[in-house]
Write a protein that holds these residues in place. Structure first.
Motif, PDB file in Angstrom:
ATOM      1  N   ILE A   1      -0.595 -10.372  30.776  1.00 31.77           N
ATOM      2  CA  ILE A   1      -0.467  -9.379  29.705  1.00 31.77           C
ATOM      3  C   ILE A   1       0.789  -9.605  28.875  1.00 31.77           C
ATOM      4  CG2 ILE A   1      -0.067  -6.932  29.250  1.00 31.77           C
ATOM      5  CD1 ILE A   1      -1.956  -6.241  31.486  1.00 31.77           C
TER       6      ILE A   1
ATOM      7  N   ASN B   1      -4.661  -5.934  27.087  1.00 35.29           N
ATOM      8  CA  ASN B   1      -5.392  -5.309  28.189  1.00 35.29           C
ATOM      9  C   ASN B   1      -6.876  -5.645  28.143  1.00 35.29           C
ATOM     10  OD1 ASN B   1      -3.429  -3.954  29.741  1.00 35.29           O
ATOM     11  ND2 ASN B   1      -3.352  -2.269  28.285  1.00 35.29           N
TER      12      ASN B   1
ATOM     13  N   SER C   1      -8.658  -7.883  31.135  1.00 39.26           N
ATOM     14  CA  SER C   1      -9.680  -7.124  31.847  1.00 39.26           C
ATOM     15  C   SER C   1     -11.053  -7.773  31.747  1.00 39.26           C
ATOM     16  CB  SER C   1      -9.731  -5.692  31.288  1.00 39.26           C
ATOM     17  OG  SER C   1     -10.853  -5.003  31.799  1.00 39.26           O
TER      18      SER C   1
ATOM     19  N   ALA D   1      -7.048  -3.431  34.177  1.00 37.24           N
ATOM     20  CA  ALA D   1      -6.213  -2.983  33.061  1.00 37.24           C
ATOM     21  C   ALA D   1      -6.905  -1.812  32.386  1.00 37.24           C
ATOM     22  CB  ALA D   1      -5.994  -4.118  32.066  1.00 37.24           C
TER      23      ALA D   1
END
Length: 214
Positions: free
Chosen positions: A109, A124, A128, A135
């Motif tokens: 991230i 995120n 993810s 996230a």
DNA sequence: CTCCCGATAT
DNA sequence: ATATCAGGAG
């Protein structure tokens, strides 16, 4: 009736009602998802998908984007709005990925957020959906729905993200993110929320307040 | 806080 | 006409 928390009830109810909630941006690779997400600011993912279908057929790698050049990239994404900033950032990010990351999208991230045009929400979404890392991206839908339901009260996406991460176990973060977006799009719309068909109206803060004070 | 910004729904 | 759409930077 077991005494479960509102947050747990909401998760279970939404998962039961919307088992198919998923990332609606279309992508084949982490890089495609990164670009699609950067393009998604302030426009619907449906229109992003129309543009990326054409764009990715010509360029779906950092080197491919660089080869397009700024003007050509602007032309291809123009209909999505904010096109000058988006094109500039996508080109600059592609250059960095090509120069410093061997053309691959970092699975981190903080590294992602160093890319121009990539903020907390975009980073995120990428980790993810592309890498399976838990996230909780807070976009306009998550922000609105979390407030209405009473799941969060913070006045910034970052605060809401923190509140949601504390209220839900880590393994549910990514799923919750998709469930809240799905609810926000199909039921809890910004202008005209359809509370009559909402599966979690019974525990919704806004709904309770609305029926309490006509 | 403002700016970037076209397409669509209301 | 105006709010809204998978935001981020200055």
């Amino acid at each position: 009736m077991t005494n479960i928390s509102n947050s747990e009830f909401i998760f279970e109810a939404l998962q039961k009602e919307f088992p198919g909630a998923h990332c609606e941006l279309e992508f084949q690779t982490p890089f495609e998802l990164l670009i699609a997400t950067m393009l998604s600011a302030q426009c619907t993912d449906e229109r992003v998908n129309q543009v990326t279908a054409v764009l990715f057929s010509e360029a779906n790698t950092p080197e491919g984007i660089i080869a397009l050049g700024l003007k050509e990239l602007e032309n291809k994404i123009h209909s999505l709005g904010l096109y000058h900033n988006k094109a500039k950032n996508i080109l600059a990010a592609s250059q960095i990925l090509s120069d410093e990351y061997g053309g691959k999208v970092p699975e981190d991230i903080e590294l992602l957020r160093r890319l121009p045009g990539v903020g907390r929400k975009t980073a995120n979404v990428v980790v993810s959906n592309a890498f399976g890392i838990p996230a909780l991206a807070v976009d306009t839908h998550v922000f609105r729905v979390a407030h209405r339901l009473g799941l969060a009260a913070g006045n910034t996406p970052e605060k809401v993200e923190q509140e949601l991460m504390e209220a839900f176990p880590r393994e549910r973060w990514s799923t919750l993110h998709h469930l809240l977006i799905f609810l926000g799009r199909r039921i809890c719309a910004a202008r005209k929320p359809n509370c009559a068909e909402c599966p979690v109206a019974a525990v919704c803060k806004m709904f309770q307040e609305d029926i309490a004070e006509p």
